[in-house]
Design a protein around this motif. Structure first.
Motif, PDB file in Angstrom:
ATOM      1  N   LYS A  24       0.834  -1.196   0.000  1.00  0.00           N
ATOM      2  CA  LYS A  24       0.000   0.000   0.000  1.00  0.00           C
ATOM      3  C   LYS A  24       0.870   1.248   0.000  1.00  0.00           C
ATOM      4  O   LYS A  24       2.001   1.239   0.481  1.00  0.00           O
ATOM      5  N   ASN A  25       0.301   2.344  -0.537  1.00  0.00           N
ATOM      6  CA  ASN A  25       1.013   3.619  -0.553  1.00  0.00           C
ATOM      7  C   ASN A  25       0.674   4.417   0.708  1.00  0.00           C
ATOM      8  O   ASN A  25       0.034   3.902   1.618  1.00  0.00           O
ATOM      9  N   GLN A  26       1.088   5.679   0.761  1.00  0.00           N
ATOM     10  CA  GLN A  26       0.839   6.496   1.948  1.00  0.00           C
ATOM     11  C   GLN A  26      -0.638   6.772   2.184  1.00  0.00           C
ATOM     12  O   GLN A  26      -1.051   7.019   3.311  1.00  0.00           O
ATOM     13  N   LYS A  27      -1.444   6.738   1.131  1.00  0.00           N
ATOM     14  CA  LYS A  27      -2.879   6.982   1.262  1.00  0.00           C
ATOM     15  C   LYS A  27      -3.659   5.713   1.607  1.00  0.00           C
ATOM     16  O   LYS A  27      -4.871   5.686   1.530  1.00  0.00           O
ATOM     17  N   LYS A  28      -2.932   4.652   1.954  1.00  0.00           N
ATOM     18  CA  LYS A  28      -3.523   3.360   2.325  1.00  0.00           C
ATOM     19  C   LYS A  28      -4.297   2.707   1.186  1.00  0.00           C
ATOM     20  O   LYS A  28      -5.220   1.942   1.401  1.00  0.00           O
ATOM     21  N   ARG A  29      -3.904   3.013  -0.042  1.00  0.00           N
ATOM     22  CA  ARG A  29      -4.496   2.382  -1.218  1.00  0.00           C
ATOM     23  C   ARG A  29      -3.512   1.357  -1.764  1.00  0.00           C
ATOM     24  O   ARG A  29      -2.299   1.495  -1.598  1.00  0.00           O
TER      25      ARG A  29
END
Length: 85
Positions: A24-29
């Motif tokens: 996941k990336n920083q945006k939790k996606r």
């Protein structure tokens, strides 16, 4: 319900003990998806669209934040072959 040949291959790998891991990336996606066989080898046939199709069909699920594994529904969808465990 019919599933495609690529979905069939991935479900066979998962039925034999494989797993799908996500990052996941920083945006939790979900940023990336990778499929690992039971021996730990990377299988290159999985992308984000295919993962979403399998998840939408409830063929894979994750429990406790772990890797995605095949579900009972996924086992019903996959056609049996001699080398499945």
């Amino acid at each position: 319900m019919d599933i495609s040949r690529t979905e069939q291959r991935i479900l066979h790998l998962l039925a034999q003990g494989g797993r799908i891991e996500i990052e996941k990336n920083q945006k939790k996606r979900i940023a990336s998806v990778k499929c690992l066989t039971r021996d730990g080898w990377h299988y290159p046939g999985v992308d984000l669209d295919l993962f979403r199709k399998l998840k939408r069909k409830k063929a894979v699920s994750s429990s406790g934040g772990g890797p995605y594994r095949i579900t009972r529904r996924g086992l019903e969808l996959v056609r049996s072959e001699l080398d499945n465990r």
